[in-house]
Motif scaffolding. Sequence first.
Motif, short mmCIF file in Angstrom:
data_model
loop_
_atom_site.label_atom_id
_atom_site.label_comp_id
_atom_site.label_asym_id
_atom_site.label_seq_id
_atom_site.Cartn_x
_atom_site.Cartn_y
_atom_site.Cartn_z
N UNK A 1 5.69 -12.14 -4.70
CA UNK A 1 5.20 -11.66 -5.98
C UNK A 1 4.91 -10.17 -5.84
N UNK A 2 5.40 -9.39 -6.78
CA UNK A 2 5.12 -7.97 -6.83
C UNK A 2 4.09 -7.73 -7.92
N UNK A 3 3.14 -6.84 -7.65
CA UNK A 3 2.13 -6.52 -8.63
C UNK A 3 1.86 -5.02 -8.57
N UNK A 4 1.83 -4.38 -9.73
CA UNK A 4 1.48 -2.96 -9.81
C UNK A 4 0.03 -2.84 -10.24
N UNK A 5 -0.71 -1.97 -9.58
CA UNK A 5 -2.11 -1.75 -9.91
C UNK A 5 -2.31 -0.33 -10.42
N UNK A 6 -2.72 -0.21 -11.66
CA UNK A 6 -3.17 1.07 -12.17
C UNK A 6 -4.58 1.30 -11.67
N UNK A 7 -5.00 2.54 -11.60
CA UNK A 7 -6.32 2.83 -11.05
C UNK A 7 -6.26 2.94 -9.54
N UNK A 8 -5.81 1.87 -8.87
CA UNK A 8 -5.63 1.92 -7.41
C UNK A 8 -4.31 2.56 -7.02
N UNK A 9 -3.44 2.78 -7.98
CA UNK A 9 -2.17 3.51 -7.80
C UNK A 9 -1.35 2.95 -6.64
N UNK A 10 -0.96 1.69 -6.76
CA UNK A 10 -0.16 1.09 -5.69
C UNK A 10 0.64 -0.09 -6.22
N UNK A 11 1.65 -0.44 -5.44
CA UNK A 11 2.41 -1.67 -5.66
C UNK A 11 2.10 -2.59 -4.50
N UNK A 12 1.76 -3.82 -4.84
CA UNK A 12 1.41 -4.83 -3.85
C UNK A 12 2.48 -5.91 -3.83
N UNK A 13 2.68 -6.49 -2.66
CA UNK A 13 3.55 -7.65 -2.50
C UNK A 13 2.68 -8.76 -1.93
N UNK A 14 2.59 -9.87 -2.64
CA UNK A 14 1.74 -10.98 -2.24
C UNK A 14 2.59 -12.11 -1.65
N UNK A 15 2.04 -12.79 -0.66
CA UNK A 15 2.74 -13.94 -0.09
C UNK A 15 2.44 -15.18 -0.94
N UNK A 16 2.95 -16.33 -0.54
CA UNK A 16 2.79 -17.55 -1.34
C UNK A 16 1.34 -17.99 -1.47
#
Length: 96
Positions: A1-16
């Motif tokens: 799962x990819x998630x973009x965070x505004x404020x923290x200014x990053x893209x995260x990749x989450x595992x299952x």
Amino acid sequence: LMMAESGNKRILFLDKDKRIASQFPLTVQNPHPHRDTRLVRHTPQDTFLVCHESDLTIREYKRDGSIIWEYPIGTKVYSAVRLKNGNTLIGAGDGN
């Protein structure tokens, strides 16, 4: 799962299990927690098109956070889509 965070200014990749597997920072010149990122799309080239609404710019990132290219459009940017022919379609707002 990819998630973009505004404020923290990053893209995260989450595992299952919804734990952070990896992440990378986004370049934001005009920080705003609601407008750092408007839309992020993963491309077939394994890059990321990011609409930075507050910067009035689209940037394409590699997975390490480095910028491949950026395109300032001079108005708020809401979407960017990589077309099959390799071009990028940009959607802007505010009547321009």
